[in-house]
Design a protein around this motif. Structure first.
Motif, PDB file in Angstrom:
ATOM      1  N   LEU A  77      39.470  21.259  53.192  1.00 40.71           N
ATOM      2  CA  LEU A  77      40.625  21.796  52.472  1.00 40.71           C
ATOM      3  C   LEU A  77      41.913  21.077  52.860  1.00 40.71           C
ATOM      4  N   ASN A  78      41.907  20.362  53.972  1.00 39.83           N
ATOM      5  CA  ASN A  78      43.091  19.602  54.387  1.00 39.83           C
ATOM      6  C   ASN A  78      43.097  18.255  53.676  1.00 39.83           C
ATOM      7  N   TYR A  79      43.425  18.287  52.392  1.00 40.74           N
ATOM      8  CA  TYR A  79      43.403  17.078  51.568  1.00 40.74           C
ATOM      9  C   TYR A  79      44.599  16.208  51.905  1.00 40.74           C
ATOM     10  N   ASP A  80      44.337  14.931  52.241  1.00 38.51           N
ATOM     11  CA  ASP A  80      45.448  14.063  52.643  1.00 38.51           C
ATOM     12  C   ASP A  80      45.762  12.981  51.618  1.00 38.51           C
ATOM     13  N   GLY A  81      45.017  12.914  50.515  1.00 36.64           N
ATOM     14  CA  GLY A  81      45.318  11.956  49.456  1.00 36.64           C
ATOM     15  C   GLY A  81      44.938  10.525  49.778  1.00 36.64           C
ATOM     16  N   SER A  82      44.130  10.316  50.809  1.00 31.79           N
ATOM     17  CA  SER A  82      43.751   8.954  51.166  1.00 31.79           C
ATOM     18  C   SER A  82      42.831   8.357  50.103  1.00 31.79           C
ATOM     19  N   ALA A  83      42.773   7.035  50.058  1.00 33.47           N
ATOM     20  CA  ALA A  83      41.970   6.336  49.052  1.00 33.47           C
ATOM     21  C   ALA A  83      40.488   6.492  49.373  1.00 33.47           C
ATOM     22  N   VAL A  84      39.721   6.953  48.394  1.00 35.02           N
ATOM     23  CA  VAL A  84      38.280   7.119  48.572  1.00 35.02           C
ATOM     24  C   VAL A  84      37.566   6.727  47.280  1.00 35.02           C
ATOM     25  N   GLU A  85      36.286   6.389  47.425  1.00 34.25           N
ATOM     26  CA  GLU A  85      35.434   6.161  46.262  1.00 34.25           C
ATOM     27  C   GLU A  85      34.472   7.325  46.126  1.00 34.25           C
ATOM     28  N   VAL A  86      34.309   7.801  44.910  1.00 31.14           N
ATOM     29  CA  VAL A  86      33.375   8.876  44.607  1.00 31.14           C
ATOM     30  C   VAL A  86      32.293   8.312  43.697  1.00 31.14           C
ATOM     31  N   VAL A  87      31.058   8.307  44.167  1.00 27.24           N
ATOM     32  CA  VAL A  87      29.933   7.785  43.400  1.00 27.24           C
ATOM     33  C   VAL A  87      29.224   8.955  42.709  1.00 27.24           C
ATOM     34  N   PHE A  88      29.049   8.833  41.400  1.00 25.78           N
ATOM     35  CA  PHE A  88      28.512   9.903  40.571  1.00 25.78           C
ATOM     36  C   PHE A  88      27.212   9.430  39.920  1.00 25.78           C
ATOM     37  N   TYR A  89      26.069   9.986  40.369  1.00 24.55           N
ATOM     38  CA  TYR A  89      24.773   9.669  39.773  1.00 24.55           C
ATOM     39  C   TYR A  89      24.521  10.598  38.585  1.00 24.55           C
ATOM     40  N   ASN A  90      24.128  10.017  37.451  1.00 27.42           N
ATOM     41  CA  ASN A  90      23.853  10.817  36.267  1.00 27.42           C
ATOM     42  C   ASN A  90      22.790  10.126  35.410  1.00 27.42           C
ATOM     43  N   THR A  91      22.460  10.754  34.307  1.00 24.10           N
ATOM     44  CA  THR A  91      21.434  10.218  33.408  1.00 24.10           C
ATOM     45  C   THR A  91      21.988   9.928  32.018  1.00 24.10           C
ATOM     46  N   MET A  92      23.284   9.697  31.936  1.00 26.68           N
ATOM     47  CA  MET A  92      23.935   9.543  30.639  1.00 26.68           C
ATOM     48  C   MET A  92      23.594   8.215  29.978  1.00 26.68           C
ATOM     49  N   GLY A  93      23.357   8.278  28.668  1.00 24.68           N
ATOM     50  CA  GLY A  93      23.199   7.080  27.870  1.00 24.68           C
ATOM     51  C   GLY A  93      24.553   6.514  27.474  1.00 24.68           C
ATOM     52  N   ALA A  94      24.531   5.500  26.621  1.00 25.21           N
ATOM     53  CA  ALA A  94      25.761   4.780  26.273  1.00 25.21           C
ATOM     54  C   ALA A  94      26.804   5.676  25.632  1.00 25.21           C
ATOM     55  N   ASN A  95      26.388   6.578  24.713  1.00 23.76           N
ATOM     56  CA  ASN A  95      27.385   7.386  24.011  1.00 23.76           C
ATOM     57  C   ASN A  95      28.073   8.377  24.937  1.00 23.76           C
ATOM     58  N   LEU A  96      27.306   8.994  25.837  1.00 24.15           N
ATOM     59  CA  LEU A  96      27.913   9.952  26.759  1.00 24.15           C
ATOM     60  C   LEU A  96      28.688   9.246  27.860  1.00 24.15           C
ATOM     61  N   SER A  97      28.216   8.091  28.279  1.00 24.89           N
ATOM     62  CA  SER A  97      28.951   7.320  29.286  1.00 24.89           C
ATOM     63  C   SER A  97      30.329   6.921  28.766  1.00 24.89           C
ATOM     64  N   ALA A  98      30.402   6.633  27.464  1.00 25.44           N
ATOM     65  CA  ALA A  98      31.697   6.276  26.874  1.00 25.44           C
ATOM     66  C   ALA A  98      32.673   7.449  26.953  1.00 25.44           C
ATOM     67  N   VAL A  99      32.163   8.658  26.686  1.00 28.10           N
ATOM     68  CA  VAL A  99      33.012   9.849  26.808  1.00 28.10           C
ATOM     69  C   VAL A  99      33.444  10.032  28.256  1.00 28.10           C
ATOM     70  N   LEU A 100      32.497   9.904  29.170  1.00 29.72           N
ATOM     71  CA  LEU A 100      32.809  10.083  30.586  1.00 29.72           C
ATOM     72  C   LEU A 100      33.857   9.087  31.055  1.00 29.72           C
ATOM     73  N   GLU A 101      33.704   7.823  30.692  1.00 28.29           N
ATOM     74  CA  GLU A 101      34.658   6.804  31.156  1.00 28.29           C
ATOM     75  C   GLU A 101      36.065   7.088  30.654  1.00 28.29           C
ATOM     76  N   THR A 102      36.165   7.625  29.451  1.00 28.63           N
ATOM     77  CA  THR A 102      37.480   7.993  28.924  1.00 28.63           C
ATOM     78  C   THR A 102      38.159   9.020  29.825  1.00 28.63           C
ATOM     79  N   TYR A 103      37.383   9.986  30.291  1.00 28.68           N
ATOM     80  CA  TYR A 103      37.964  11.053  31.110  1.00 28.68           C
ATOM     81  C   TYR A 103      38.079  10.661  32.574  1.00 28.68           C
ATOM     82  N   ILE A 104      37.296   9.698  33.019  1.00 31.20           N
ATOM     83  CA  ILE A 104      37.546   9.137  34.345  1.00 31.20           C
ATOM     84  C   ILE A 104      38.914   8.478  34.366  1.00 31.20           C
ATOM     85  N   ALA A 105      39.242   7.784  33.279  1.00 29.38           N
ATOM     86  CA  ALA A 105      40.566   7.150  33.181  1.00 29.38           C
ATOM     87  C   ALA A 105      41.668   8.201  33.189  1.00 29.38           C
TER      88      ALA A 105
END
Length: 473
Positions: A41-69
């Motif tokens: 809970l002590n969030y410090d805003g440091s730079a991190v990478e979050v790796v997200f494993y999923n089973t999305m195909g091209a159409n859903l990945s396109a939606v996801l990438e839009t919202y990652i942005a």
């Protein structure tokens, strides 16, 4: 047998790493998980990478990438990397292997039995402290949000979908729902209207409708049911008769009430009223959509597969018949119970606690964002998990177009949202997937039984199924 061997090997690997590495973040017990979550809970805003494993195909990945942005505009310090790892079983198997070396991703698509398996090594973070946190976080655009969920956000989730995250026997929250499907009753509305048939709301009514259909079309198989496992589990829920438990004796399904509904379905099968995916040899939508030979006029299958329950269009773009969609039949229509399916999200423990809280912020963003839920739902055929999705004008227009032809997927989603209070989920534990497989096989086996000793054969089949579950675990 292959799936059982794989699951057993994974369980052995995870229990081994738990014993060997019990002091590491990836292998802590549930109490330690809760403590780690509290520290995060002590969030410090440091730079991190979050790796997200999923089973999305091209159409859903396109939606996801839009919202990652979109998410990165708010949290430029969090780099989200989306990785497709095949199908759901591929995702489970890869993560289970990676847990043994502490190299699991941060977030993953999951089903409850996957989480139960991962938790043999205490690998999944509990979410309760983060959900309850009122810590204020300032985003890159200067706006603020609390780390946790507001009361309004919690209430916005469809209750059955949200509660799936707490089905692990200890009352703690391990997952958040991303997108869901269920089962619905598809019926040939054109045929029903022409013959004055009423859509059944109970199993007794279904039996009567099947009898009438056989009178009208003696060569037909009135009902096709795609998932034997779902049917058995749903009947247990509707009767409140016992299926499984996450604690104590796990396998509760060998009881008189369950014997009774199996006997009834056996009688229906032998009257030619129904078939299932295993007995038919393919999805029963093929019987429902065919225009020649043996056909069905009702089909129970996934709401996400609505377009497969629609017949092929004719040369002029019209459809040979109109598809109707309704809630599946019930034991008690006033107390409806319908299964909840589809992927959720789990967050994994990490040595760097900032990765855990960053992962939570992204999961919260996806699951509470009305626009993402709307767009992802329309692209996937799954149902959004929050009620306020209807406030999205594009999604509201999508639902408004619902019909039994071009917009049959919208009709399925409409029915799913209307029955939002009916969803249930089953207990999750290491072995719950075996129980699901065994009761599906049990139902298929019992449907085709004949002779003077059907009751005895059913009793033996139940005992054998419980024994198989216990042997596998």
């Amino acid at each position: 047998m292959k799936n059982r061997i794989v699951a057993t090997l994974l369980a052995i690997m995870l229990m081994t790493v738990l014993a060997a590495c019990s002091s590491t973040p990836a292998a802590q017990n549930n109490d330690a998980d809760a403590n780690q979550t509290a520290k995060a809970l002590n969030y410090d805003g440091s730079a991190v990478e979050v790796v997200f494993y999923n089973t999305m195909g091209a159409n859903l990945s396109a939606v996801l990438e839009t919202y990652i942005a979109e998410f990165n505009k708010l949290y430029p310090n969090i780099t989200v990397t989306s990785t497709n790892v095949g199908n759901y079983d591929d995702c489970r198997d890869q993560i289970s292997t990676e847990i043994t070396v502490g190299n699991q991703p941060n977030i993953a698509y999951c089903y409850p039995d996957h989480v139960a398996l991962y938790n043999l090594a205490g690998a999944v973070a509990t979410l309760d402290d983060m959900i309850a946190s009122d810590t204020v976080i300032t985003r890159a655009d200067g706006t603020t949000e609390i780390l946790g969920l507001t009361d309004e956000q919690v209430a916005d989730f469809i209750e059955g979908y949200y509660n799936e995250g707490k089905e692990f026997g200890d009352g703690k929250m391990y997952t958040m729902p991303l997108s869901k499907s269920t089962e619905v009753l598809y019926y040939n509305k054109t045929f029903f209207d022409a013959n004055g048939l009423t859509v059944p709301t109970t199993w007794d009514e279904l039996e009567a409708v099947c009898a009438k259909i056989k009178e009208i079309d003696p060569e037909s198989i009135p009902l096709g049911y795609d998932s034997e496992s779902n049917w058995f589990i749903t009947m247990c829920e509707q009767y409140n008769s016992g299926y499984t438990s996450a604690t104590g004796d796990h396998y509760l399904f060998d009881n008189e009430q369950n014997h009774a509904f199996i006997k009834k379905f056996n009688e229906w099968y032998n009257k030619g009223y129904l078939t299932t995916q295993k007995l038919y040899g393919a999805y029963t939508s093929g019987l429902f959509t065919t225009l020649e030979g043996v056909k069905s006029y009702m089909s129970i299958g996934s709401s996400a597969g609505a377009t497969y329950q629609r017949p092929a269009a004719t040369a002029d773009g019209s459809y040979p018949f109109e598809v109707g969609i309704a809630t599946i039949p019930q034991v008690d229509a006033a107390n409806a119970k319908v299964i909840s399916q589809g992927p959720s999200l789990c967050i994994f423990n990490k040595a760097n606690e900032q990765e855990v809280i960053a992962s939570w912020l992204f999961v919260k963003f996806l699951t509470t964002n009305v626009n993402f839920q709307a767009e992802f739902g329309m692209a996937s055929g799954y149902v959004p998990v929050i009620k306020s999705v209807t406030a999205n004008p594009v999604y509201a227009d999508f639902i408004a177009k619902a019909d039994g032809g071009n917009y049959v997927s919208a009709l399925a989603a409409k029915v799913c949202l209307e029955q939002k209070d009916a969803y249930y989920t089953s207990p999750a534990f290491n072995g719950s997937s075996e129980a699901r497989d065994q009761v599906g096989a049990l139902l298929s086996k019992c449907l085709v039984l004949t002779g003077d000793d059907v009751d005895a054969q059913i009793a033996t089949a139940f005992a054998d199924a419980v024994a198989e579950c216990e042997y596998a675990n």
